[in-house]
Design a protein around this motif. Structure first.
Motif, PDB file in Angstrom:
ATOM      1  N   VAL A  53      31.649  10.774  14.591  1.00  0.00           N
ATOM      2  CA  VAL A  53      31.527  11.728  15.691  1.00  0.00           C
ATOM      3  C   VAL A  53      30.925  10.988  16.881  1.00  0.00           C
ATOM      4  N   ASP A  54      31.631  10.949  17.989  1.00  0.00           N
ATOM      5  CA  ASP A  54      31.153  10.148  19.115  1.00  0.00           C
ATOM      6  C   ASP A  54      30.306  10.988  20.070  1.00  0.00           C
ATOM      7  N   PRO A  55      29.547  10.332  20.958  1.00  0.00           N
ATOM      8  CA  PRO A  55      28.657  11.062  21.870  1.00  0.00           C
ATOM      9  C   PRO A  55      29.377  12.036  22.790  1.00  0.00           C
ATOM     10  N   THR A  56      30.585  11.676  23.222  1.00  0.00           N
ATOM     11  CA  THR A  56      31.323  12.554  24.133  1.00  0.00           C
ATOM     12  C   THR A  56      31.586  13.908  23.486  1.00  0.00           C
ATOM     13  N   ARG A  57      31.939  13.868  22.224  1.00  0.00           N
ATOM     14  CA  ARG A  57      32.228  15.122  21.519  1.00  0.00           C
ATOM     15  C   ARG A  57      30.961  15.955  21.333  1.00  0.00           C
ATOM     16  N   LEU A  58      29.851  15.310  21.011  1.00  0.00           N
ATOM     17  CA  LEU A  58      28.587  16.027  20.871  1.00  0.00           C
ATOM     18  C   LEU A  58      28.150  16.628  22.207  1.00  0.00           C
ATOM     19  N   ARG A  59      28.326  15.872  23.273  1.00  0.00           N
ATOM     20  CA  ARG A  59      27.941  16.353  24.602  1.00  0.00           C
ATOM     21  C   ARG A  59      28.761  17.590  24.982  1.00  0.00           C
ATOM     22  N   ALA A  60      30.026  17.549  24.708  1.00  0.00           N
ATOM     23  CA  ALA A  60      30.889  18.691  25.023  1.00  0.00           C
ATOM     24  C   ALA A  60      30.494  19.907  24.200  1.00  0.00           C
ATOM     25  N   ALA A  61      30.117  19.692  22.953  1.00  0.00           N
ATOM     26  CA  ALA A  61      29.757  20.810  22.079  1.00  0.00           C
ATOM     27  C   ALA A  61      28.440  21.453  22.499  1.00  0.00           C
ATOM     28  N   LEU A  62      27.442  20.641  22.813  1.00  0.00           N
ATOM     29  CA  LEU A  62      26.105  21.172  23.084  1.00  0.00           C
ATOM     30  C   LEU A  62      25.945  21.644  24.526  1.00  0.00           C
ATOM     31  N   GLY A  63      26.749  21.140  25.430  1.00  0.00           N
ATOM     32  CA  GLY A  63      26.710  21.605  26.814  1.00  0.00           C
ATOM     33  C   GLY A  63      25.328  21.497  27.427  1.00  0.00           C
ATOM     34  N   ARG A  64      24.826  22.610  27.973  1.00  0.00           N
ATOM     35  CA  ARG A  64      23.552  22.615  28.680  1.00  0.00           C
ATOM     36  C   ARG A  64      22.350  22.436  27.750  1.00  0.00           C
ATOM     37  N   HIS A  65      22.591  22.451  26.464  1.00  0.00           N
ATOM     38  CA  HIS A  65      21.517  22.220  25.499  1.00  0.00           C
ATOM     39  C   HIS A  65      21.444  20.753  25.080  1.00  0.00           C
ATOM     40  N   SER A  66      22.314  19.917  25.615  1.00  0.00           N
ATOM     41  CA  SER A  66      22.294  18.492  25.276  1.00  0.00           C
ATOM     42  C   SER A  66      20.956  17.877  25.686  1.00  0.00           C
ATOM     43  N   PRO A  67      20.366  17.040  24.837  1.00  0.00           N
ATOM     44  CA  PRO A  67      19.133  16.348  25.235  1.00  0.00           C
ATOM     45  C   PRO A  67      19.435  15.243  26.236  1.00  0.00           C
ATOM     46  N   ALA A  68      18.415  14.785  26.938  1.00  0.00           N
ATOM     47  CA  ALA A  68      18.594  13.762  27.966  1.00  0.00           C
ATOM     48  C   ALA A  68      19.076  12.445  27.386  1.00  0.00           C
ATOM     49  N   THR A  69      18.763  12.177  26.115  1.00  0.00           N
ATOM     50  CA  THR A  69      19.241  10.936  25.498  1.00  0.00           C
ATOM     51  C   THR A  69      20.751  10.928  25.341  1.00  0.00           C
ATOM     52  N   LEU A  70      21.354  12.107  25.319  1.00  0.00           N
ATOM     53  CA  LEU A  70      22.804  12.225  25.213  1.00  0.00           C
ATOM     54  C   LEU A  70      23.449  12.351  26.589  1.00  0.00           C
ATOM     55  N   ASP A  71      22.766  13.045  27.496  1.00  0.00           N
ATOM     56  CA  ASP A  71      23.295  13.284  28.837  1.00  0.00           C
ATOM     57  C   ASP A  71      22.119  13.319  29.804  1.00  0.00           C
ATOM     58  N   ALA A  72      21.975  12.278  30.605  1.00  0.00           N
ATOM     59  CA  ALA A  72      20.832  12.173  31.517  1.00  0.00           C
ATOM     60  C   ALA A  72      20.824  13.279  32.565  1.00  0.00           C
ATOM     61  N   THR A  73      21.958  13.913  32.818  1.00  0.00           N
ATOM     62  CA  THR A  73      22.022  14.979  33.820  1.00  0.00           C
ATOM     63  C   THR A  73      21.847  16.369  33.221  1.00  0.00           C
ATOM     64  N   SER A  74      21.691  16.460  31.915  1.00  0.00           N
ATOM     65  CA  SER A  74      21.604  17.759  31.261  1.00  0.00           C
ATOM     66  C   SER A  74      20.291  18.466  31.597  1.00  0.00           C
ATOM     67  N   PRO A  75      20.314  19.790  31.785  1.00  0.00           N
ATOM     68  CA  PRO A  75      19.064  20.536  31.950  1.00  0.00           C
ATOM     69  C   PRO A  75      18.301  20.689  30.638  1.00  0.00           C
ATOM     70  N   ALA A  76      18.932  20.321  29.523  1.00  0.00           N
ATOM     71  CA  ALA A  76      18.301  20.395  28.197  1.00  0.00           C
ATOM     72  C   ALA A  76      17.682  21.769  27.967  1.00  0.00           C
ATOM     73  N   GLU A  77      18.452  22.800  28.193  1.00  0.00           N
ATOM     74  CA  GLU A  77      17.945  24.161  28.056  1.00  0.00           C
ATOM     75  C   GLU A  77      17.574  24.458  26.602  1.00  0.00           C
ATOM     76  N   PRO A  78      16.459  25.140  26.393  1.00  0.00           N
ATOM     77  CA  PRO A  78      16.135  25.592  25.036  1.00  0.00           C
ATOM     78  C   PRO A  78      17.182  26.571  24.534  1.00  0.00           C
ATOM     79  N   LEU A  79      17.241  26.722  23.234  1.00  0.00           N
ATOM     80  CA  LEU A  79      18.106  27.726  22.639  1.00  0.00           C
ATOM     81  C   LEU A  79      17.521  29.118  22.891  1.00  0.00           C
ATOM     82  N   ARG A  80      18.272  30.149  22.553  1.00  0.00           N
ATOM     83  CA  ARG A  80      17.883  31.504  22.950  1.00  0.00           C
ATOM     84  C   ARG A  80      16.515  31.922  22.406  1.00  0.00           C
TER      85      ARG A  80
END
Length: 410
Positions: A53-80
């Motif tokens: 499973v590559d990082p691109t696929r994980l990033r697409a799946a987690l979206g705005r919940h992606s951690p910064a280590t996966l996507d430096a531009t992510s807001p890393a929003e907490p779950l509900r």
């Protein structure tokens, strides 16, 4: 005036100042009321679990919940329900939930956050794993950061176990309050002592990369093999009078540096330089309290003090079974009496970490201790005030684990 040991920029001048800083933060005392949990899973393609499973696929799946280590531009929003998502170097997903004043509230919030993540992954054709080590794939990096590269360099000196730990393992961490000042030593000792029998009864990591490993918990086997200076237990079996704070300070200062943060991608420190060496001038600049706090984050003993007690020795569990060790440990630590009882049961096998990892419940002494601990937990379970439906489901699950331990004694 500026202290001779610690100036206004946080620079540490000697070991005594480092020790005082650690003593202020390692055990936050007070009534034991909060419980937390951190859950890790390997992540797999739903149709082919052996497919990387590559990082691109994980990033697409987690979206705005992606951690910064996966996507430096992510807001890393907490779950509900407040949980945060992080990823380990091999792409293992972790949910860390805020501690709760009741086990019921913790279970319900965590289940909701798991359901949210499960739905996000399912939309991308991904599923969470069911065991403490990847049963399908060999270790391979998914995330690369300066920290992870430095870890790999350090662990490679000890053999391949470090890469297995970094890229293939998934654990379950239960977080318990340290307790009142007069309770800390007992809770600290019991948290360690029950580790080997509970590791044995909840071992789920026997198969890795398509083959049987010969270990009940190949996850713990990897941890035990990487670097004893940062993974061995802090507590000494039998030392009921041990001062946990003193032991922790000694452990932290004697551990080699794993990362030395600097500009650029290379964070590898000189080999075998401990934090005490750094305080003594082994590196060009003196360390700061922030350096010390970061160093602590690179230490991985089975029980780590983080103000609370972080119990790190359990394998990830399949499906909803993560609630079983959470309930068992919560029940065993209900009050000073149950803590004493748990310690008395587990003390004779408190040193048997390697045996627990290799043999699990096939070790008769560990099976006997595990059975007795589960019996004690069952008697105390009603005091957790779980709703009837959750209580009954947990009770049945613990009884199944108890029956498995008892079968080993026949």
């Amino acid at each position: 005036m500026t202290s001779p040991e610690l100036d206004r920029s946080g620079i540490l001048r000697e070991s005594a100042a480092a020790g005082r800083h650690l003593a202020r933060i390692c055990f936050k005392t007070g009534p034991p009321t909060l419980t937390g949990v951190e859950l890790e899973w390997t992540v797999h393609d739903a149709a082919d679990p052996a497919r990387p499973v590559d990082p691109t696929r994980l990033r697409a799946a987690l979206g705005r919940h992606s951690p910064a280590t996966l996507d430096a531009t992510s807001p890393a929003e907490p779950l509900r329900h407040g949980g945060t998502v992080t990823l380990e170097p091999g792409g293992q997903l972790e949910i860390s939930t805020p501690p709760r004043p009741s086990v019921t509230a913790l279970m319900q919030a965590t289940e909701a956050d798991i359901a949210q993540v499960t739905d996000l992954l399912a939309a991308a054709g991904l599923v969470l794993g069911r065991s403490g080590i990847d049963p399908h794939r060999r270790p391979r990096p998914v995330l690369e950061t300066p920290r992870y590269r430095a870890m790999r360099v350090a662990f490679d000196r000890h053999g391949p176990a470090g890469r297995t730990m970094m890229y293939s393992t998934a654990g379950l961490q239960v977080c318990l309050d340290a307790g009142e000042p007069d309770q800390v030593a007992a809770r600290w000792g019991a948290a360690h002592a029950v580790g080997p029998p509970l590791l044995a009864v909840f071992a789920s990591a026997g198969r890795h990369a398509g083959r049987r490993t010969g270990w009940a918990s190949a996850r713990m086997a990897a941890w035990l093999a990487i670097d004893p200076a940062r993974t061995r237990p802090v507590w000494t079996p039998g030392r009921v009078d041990e001062d946990p704070t003193v032991s922790w300070i000694r452990y932290v200062l004697a551990a080699p540096l794993l990362c030395l943060r600097r500009q650029g991608p290379d964070w590898a420190p000189p080999p075998n330089v401990t934090f005490a060496d750094w305080l003594d001038g082994a590196l060009p600049r003196p360390p700061t309290t922030d350096d010390l706090d970061y160093h602590v984050s690179t230490l991985f003993p089975p029980v780590r003090p983080r103000g609370y007690l972080e119990l790190r020795y359990l394998d990830a569990q399949p499906d909803r079974d993560w609630r079983l060790p959470l309930a068992v440990l919560s029940a065993l630590f209900t009050d000073a009496g149950t803590v004493r009882g748990a310690y008395a049961i587990a003390a004779p096998v408190a040193h048997r970490w390697s045996a627990a990892a290799r043999h699990g419940l096939a070790d008769p002494a560990l099976a006997a201790a595990a059975a007795a601990l589960l019996e004690l937990a069952l008697t105390t379970l009603p005091r957790l005030d779980l709703p009837a439906s959750i209580h009954d489901e947990i009770h049945r699950g613990v009884r199944r684990r108890l029956a498995a331990a008892e079968r080993r004694l026949w």
